[in-house]
Design a protein around this motif. Sequence first.
Motif, PDB file in Angstrom:
ATOM      1  N   PRO A 211       0.808  -1.230   0.000  1.00  0.00           N
ATOM      2  CA  PRO A 211       0.000   0.000   0.000  1.00  0.00           C
ATOM      3  C   PRO A 211       0.835   1.270   0.000  1.00  0.00           C
ATOM      4  N   LEU A 212       1.999   1.231   0.656  1.00  0.00           N
ATOM      5  CA  LEU A 212       2.848   2.423   0.708  1.00  0.00           C
ATOM      6  C   LEU A 212       3.464   2.759  -0.645  1.00  0.00           C
ATOM      7  N   LEU A 213       3.395   1.839  -1.582  1.00  0.00           N
ATOM      8  CA  LEU A 213       3.916   2.119  -2.923  1.00  0.00           C
ATOM      9  C   LEU A 213       2.986   3.038  -3.720  1.00  0.00           C
ATOM     10  N   THR A 214       1.759   3.227  -3.236  1.00  0.00           N
ATOM     11  CA  THR A 214       0.809   4.075  -3.963  1.00  0.00           C
ATOM     12  C   THR A 214       1.317   5.503  -4.128  1.00  0.00           C
ATOM     13  N   PRO A 215       1.723   6.196  -3.037  1.00  0.00           N
ATOM     14  CA  PRO A 215       2.276   7.544  -3.251  1.00  0.00           C
ATOM     15  C   PRO A 215       3.571   7.539  -4.045  1.00  0.00           C
ATOM     16  N   VAL A 216       4.322   6.437  -3.977  1.00  0.00           N
ATOM     17  CA  VAL A 216       5.550   6.338  -4.772  1.00  0.00           C
ATOM     18  C   VAL A 216       5.212   6.337  -6.261  1.00  0.00           C
ATOM     19  N   ILE A 217       4.151   5.622  -6.619  1.00  0.00           N
ATOM     20  CA  ILE A 217       3.710   5.597  -8.016  1.00  0.00           C
ATOM     21  C   ILE A 217       3.305   6.996  -8.470  1.00  0.00           C
ATOM     22  N   ILE A 218       2.562   7.694  -7.617  1.00  0.00           N
ATOM     23  CA  ILE A 218       2.095   9.036  -7.981  1.00  0.00           C
ATOM     24  C   ILE A 218       3.267   9.996  -8.129  1.00  0.00           C
ATOM     25  N   LEU A 219       4.084  10.094  -7.080  1.00  0.00           N
ATOM     26  CA  LEU A 219       5.195  11.047  -7.100  1.00  0.00           C
ATOM     27  C   LEU A 219       6.246  10.660  -8.128  1.00  0.00           C
ATOM     28  N   GLY A 220       6.596   9.382  -8.141  1.00  0.00           N
ATOM     29  CA  GLY A 220       7.622   8.938  -9.084  1.00  0.00           C
ATOM     30  C   GLY A 220       7.207   9.151 -10.523  1.00  0.00           C
ATOM     31  N   GLY A 221       5.956   8.841 -10.823  1.00  0.00           N
ATOM     32  CA  GLY A 221       5.483   9.010 -12.192  1.00  0.00           C
ATOM     33  C   GLY A 221       5.460  10.455 -12.633  1.00  0.00           C
ATOM     34  N   ILE A 222       5.009  11.346 -11.732  1.00  0.00           N
ATOM     35  CA  ILE A 222       4.908  12.763 -12.088  1.00  0.00           C
ATOM     36  C   ILE A 222       6.289  13.410 -12.174  1.00  0.00           C
ATOM     37  N   VAL A 223       7.113  13.189 -11.146  1.00  0.00           N
ATOM     38  CA  VAL A 223       8.429  13.835 -11.102  1.00  0.00           C
ATOM     39  C   VAL A 223       9.327  13.348 -12.231  1.00  0.00           C
ATOM     40  N   SER A 224       9.232  12.063 -12.561  1.00  0.00           N
ATOM     41  CA  SER A 224      10.066  11.523 -13.634  1.00  0.00           C
ATOM     42  C   SER A 224       9.579  11.939 -15.013  1.00  0.00           C
ATOM     43  N   GLY A 225       8.357  12.443 -15.083  1.00  0.00           N
ATOM     44  CA  GLY A 225       7.813  12.864 -16.367  1.00  0.00           C
ATOM     45  C   GLY A 225       7.222  11.730 -17.180  1.00  0.00           C
ATOM     46  N   ILE A 226       7.136  10.546 -16.590  1.00  0.00           N
ATOM     47  CA  ILE A 226       6.596   9.401 -17.322  1.00  0.00           C
ATOM     48  C   ILE A 226       5.106   9.581 -17.586  1.00  0.00           C
TER      49      ILE A 226
END
Length: 288
Positions: free
Chosen positions: A80-95
């Motif tokens: 469950p803690l990977l959910t914010p990682v997906i959001i932040l990682g996806g946006i910040v990386s530009g993917i």
Amino acid sequence: AASSVIGPIIPPSIIMVIYAYVMNVSVAALFLAGIIPGIMVGVGLMVVTAIIGKKRNYPKAHRRATTGEVWTAFKPAFLPLLTPVIILGGIVSGIVTPTEAAGAAVFYALVLSMLITRTVKPADLIGIFYRTGLVSSSILLIVGSATIFGWAATVSGVPQALGKMLFTITENPFLLLLLVNILLLFIGMFLDAVPAILILGPIFAPALAQVGVDPVHFAIIMCVNVTVGLVTPPMGMILFVASGLTRTGIEVISKELWPYLAVHFLVIILISMIPALTLTIPKLFGFM
């Protein structure tokens, strides 16, 4: 109650997404800009809690949790803690865009809850979608109304008029920010964060931009102010929620809250006077 304001500051933050949409500011920049202020608030609250606990001689744990116990407690929370990682990682990386990141996070949470943790059954989906639709439609209605308000304010020259009025008081951007901080804190006591941002953002942001205040810098200042206002006595709305949940008088909660509010006020002053606290990380990632 005092720690409840960290949620809207630490990314991902709903009010930052709404602010970015209304004011045409990068969501990724706002998310990154909120990291240091959020950490400052969290560390400050922990320090105050430790001091109060030691002063009042609160009981301590008899032993520390072992590594095995920590892992046992952490393991179910890992996915469950990977959910914010997906959001932040996806946006910040530009993917992905913020909208796509939200969709990916929802899909991930749905798969996780239905296939892995099995806490959601297919029969529950109708109710989940229904409640989601109600919440989303109410927010979109507010955002749509605020967009019209912002357009009307801009066409009417309200930000320019406000800027001229502020300039008659002082042209020092730091003094102007101090005045705006006081006003936002006061408004935050009576108005929820989202309406406050939607109504006041289109007015204050362009006015302060005239004196060189960075839009991302002011966005974080505003988000922090309106959320802190929610716990500021005597009319902060979270005070009434905490009072109802704990069945404790608001005057008692307010008395205990002041040391924590001092931390919030100090953070507001620091991020207002030192723009680097909010702008450094977005610049490092190339969003400014």
